[in-house]
Scaffold this active site. Structure first.
Site, PDB file in Angstrom:
ATOM      1  CE1 TYR A 143      -1.486   1.149  14.639  1.00  0.00           C
ATOM      2  CE2 TYR A 143      -2.480   1.972  16.666  1.00  0.00           C
ATOM      3  CZ  TYR A 143      -2.677   0.793  15.643  1.00  0.00           C
ATOM      4  OH  TYR A 143      -3.893  -0.118  15.438  1.00  0.00           O
ATOM      5  CB  VAL A 168      -0.902   0.472   0.942  1.00  0.00           C
ATOM      6  CG1 VAL A 168      -2.044  -1.050   1.315  1.00  0.00           C
ATOM      7  CG2 VAL A 168      -0.383  -0.034   2.242  1.00  0.00           C
TER       8      VAL A 168
HETATM    9  P1  NAD Z   1      -1.962  -8.324  11.825  1.00  0.00           P
HETATM   10  O1  NAD Z   1      -0.450  -7.861  11.603  1.00  0.00           O
HETATM   11  O2  NAD Z   1      -2.421  -9.007  12.242  1.00  0.00           O
HETATM   12  O3  NAD Z   1      -2.298  -7.984   9.939  1.00  0.00           O
HETATM   13  C1  NAD Z   1      -1.774  -6.054   9.173  1.00  0.00           C
HETATM   14  C2  NAD Z   1      -1.783  -6.858   7.455  1.00  0.00           C
HETATM   15  O4  NAD Z   1      -1.680  -5.513   7.730  1.00  0.00           O
HETATM   16  C3  NAD Z   1      -1.540  -7.296   7.255  1.00  0.00           C
HETATM   17  O5  NAD Z   1      -2.050  -8.514   6.676  1.00  0.00           O
HETATM   18  C4  NAD Z   1      -0.062  -6.845   6.410  1.00  0.00           C
HETATM   19  O6  NAD Z   1       0.139  -8.299   5.730  1.00  0.00           O
HETATM   20  C5  NAD Z   1      -0.638  -6.163   5.669  1.00  0.00           C
HETATM   21  N1  NAD Z   1       0.657  -4.659   5.748  1.00  0.00           N
HETATM   22  C6  NAD Z   1       1.330  -4.421   6.169  1.00  0.00           C
HETATM   23  N2  NAD Z   1       2.317  -3.415   6.094  1.00  0.00           N
HETATM   24  C7  NAD Z   1       1.173  -3.852   5.112  1.00  0.00           C
HETATM   25  C8  NAD Z   1       1.699  -2.903   3.661  1.00  0.00           C
HETATM   26  N3  NAD Z   1       2.759  -2.289   3.380  1.00  0.00           N
HETATM   27  N4  NAD Z   1       1.393  -2.950   2.168  1.00  0.00           N
HETATM   28  C9  NAD Z   1      -0.009  -4.262   2.115  1.00  0.00           C
HETATM   29  N5  NAD Z   1      -0.155  -4.660   3.514  1.00  0.00           N
HETATM   30  C10 NAD Z   1       0.416  -4.815   4.600  1.00  0.00           C
HETATM   31  O7  NAD Z   1      -3.002  -7.009  12.781  1.00  0.00           O
HETATM   32  P2  NAD Z   1      -4.372  -6.619  12.652  1.00  0.00           P
HETATM   33  O8  NAD Z   1      -4.389  -6.809  13.962  1.00  0.00           O
HETATM   34  O9  NAD Z   1      -5.170  -7.521  12.099  1.00  0.00           O
HETATM   35  O10 NAD Z   1      -4.381  -5.191  12.400  1.00  0.00           O
HETATM   36  C11 NAD Z   1      -5.118  -5.220  11.105  1.00  0.00           C
HETATM   37  C12 NAD Z   1      -5.740  -3.203  11.339  1.00  0.00           C
HETATM   38  O11 NAD Z   1      -6.077  -2.821  12.768  1.00  0.00           O
HETATM   39  C13 NAD Z   1      -4.718  -2.276  11.565  1.00  0.00           C
HETATM   40  O12 NAD Z   1      -4.870  -1.194  10.747  1.00  0.00           O
HETATM   41  C14 NAD Z   1      -4.545  -2.328  12.914  1.00  0.00           C
HETATM   42  O13 NAD Z   1      -3.989  -0.760  13.103  1.00  0.00           O
HETATM   43  C15 NAD Z   1      -5.888  -1.948  13.382  1.00  0.00           C
HETATM   44  N6  NAD Z   1      -6.282  -2.764  14.929  1.00  0.00           N
HETATM   45  C16 NAD Z   1      -6.120  -3.127  15.411  1.00  0.00           C
HETATM   46  C17 NAD Z   1      -6.175  -3.825  16.705  1.00  0.00           C
HETATM   47  C18 NAD Z   1      -5.882  -4.926  17.305  1.00  0.00           C
HETATM   48  O14 NAD Z   1      -6.099  -4.952  18.603  1.00  0.00           O
HETATM   49  N7  NAD Z   1      -5.357  -5.759  16.694  1.00  0.00           N
HETATM   50  C19 NAD Z   1      -6.483  -2.563  17.551  1.00  0.00           C
HETATM   51  C20 NAD Z   1      -7.070  -1.085  16.377  1.00  0.00           C
HETATM   52  C21 NAD Z   1      -7.136  -1.147  15.183  1.00  0.00           C
END
Ligand code: NAD
Length: 259
Positions: free
Chosen positions: A163, A70
């Site tokens: 973040y 991305v």
């Molecule tokens: P995760 O690490 O399991 O997933 C992150 C995903 O982003 C992965 O599929 C990874 O391949 C992809 N990614 C990272 N860099 C990338 C790039 N340059 N290009 C394309 N894809 C890329 O984490 P998650 O917890 O599932 O997080 C998903 C979203 O939810 C994120 O935006 C995170 O900030 C948000 N979020 C997560 C939580 C939580 O508690 N897990 C809470 C609030 C928000």
């Protein structure tokens, strides 16, 4: 149309960035289950293909995997072109890809700061720009950004200044895009999850129970949600059920931010 029918996504094409695992996979599975043709847009091609196959097997939906970093505009443009070639339109974009760096601000290298901002904020801009153009040329659509409660609050005890700054930036991006693109029938909304049981959080639960306890103390509900719960909200925001909602930001956090 019945109320439940207004949540259906049949004949819609939905793209989820980082849809191979965690919250992205939960959202991708929910959108496919609601009837969408589902595209997993992933940095790593193999895990994207595996996730797309799993989701197809589980939901019976048509799925596709495309490679896309991305942060790389050429990648994004090429992937969007490939999706349009296959499905003719993109109706739903979920900007889910995100990373964090848990480094104290006073010791953080600018490169670490930039890496987080590039994925979490610039990546959302680039995907919205290229998909938005296609939505403008077509029949509009719905853009859903996976932001975080970190857009509004301080997290503790872990440090994560880049973040939180990047997620706060998504508030402004969402509000302005919703305003600029309403005339094209494009709605833009943010989902703000609290702590969700993805790989990262499971590791903390296992290796740092004290930190996990501190997080839990801040929640009204005892349980940490799993990615499927975020999927249900994404289906609402992607579908006609939410036709009158744009420029909004919805927290789904077990009551963390109201405690
Ligand atoms: P995760 O690490 O399991 O997933 C992150 C995903 O982003 C992965 O599929 C990874 O391949 C992809 N990614 C990272 N860099 C990338 C790039 N340059 N290009 C394309 N894809 C890329 O984490 P998650 O917890 O599932 O997080 C998903 C979203 O939810 C994120 O935006 C995170 O900030 C948000 N979020 C997560 C939580 C939580 O508690 N897990 C809470 C609030 C928000």
């Amino acid at each position: 149309m019945s109320i439940l029918d207004s949540f259906r996504l049949d004949q819609r094409t939905a793209v989820v960035t980082g849809g191979n695992r965690g919250i992205g996979k939960g959202i991708a599975t929910a959108l496919a289950d609601a009837g969408a043709d589902l595209v997993v847009a992933n940095r790593d091609r193999d895990s994207g293909v595996a996730a797309a196959e799993e989701i197809a097997a589980e939901t019976g939906a048509e799925t596709l995997a495309v490679q896309m970093d991305v942060t790389n505009e050429d990648d994004v443009a090429t992937a969007v072109e490939a999706i349009i070639d296959e499905y003719n339109s993109i109706d739903v974009l979920v900007n889910n890809a995100g990373i964090t760096e848990n480094v104290p601000a006073e010791r953080m290298d600018p490169e670490d700061w930039q890496r987080v901002v590039d994925v979490n904020l610039t990546g959302v801009f680039l995907c919205s720009k290229h998909v938005g153009r296609r939505m403008i040329d077509g029949d509009g659509g719905s853009i859903v950004n996976v932001s975080s409660i970190s857009a509004f609050i301080a997290n503790h005890p872990q440090p994560q200044v880049a973040y939180n700054a990047s997620k706060a930036g998504l508030e402004g991006l969402k509000t302005q895009l919703a305003s600029e693109w309403a005339r094209y029938d494009i709605r833009v909304n943010n989902i703000n999850p609290g702590y969700i049981r993805t790989n990262m959080v499971e590791d903390v639960l296992k290796n740092d129970p004290e930190m996990a306890e501190e997080w839990k103390r801040e929640m009204l509900l005892d349980e940490m949600a799993r990615p499927e719960s975020i999927g249900a909200l994404a289906v609402y925001l992607a579908s006609e059920a939410s036709w009158y909602m744009t420029g909004e930001s919805i927290s789904i956090d077990g009551g963390y931010t109201v405690r």
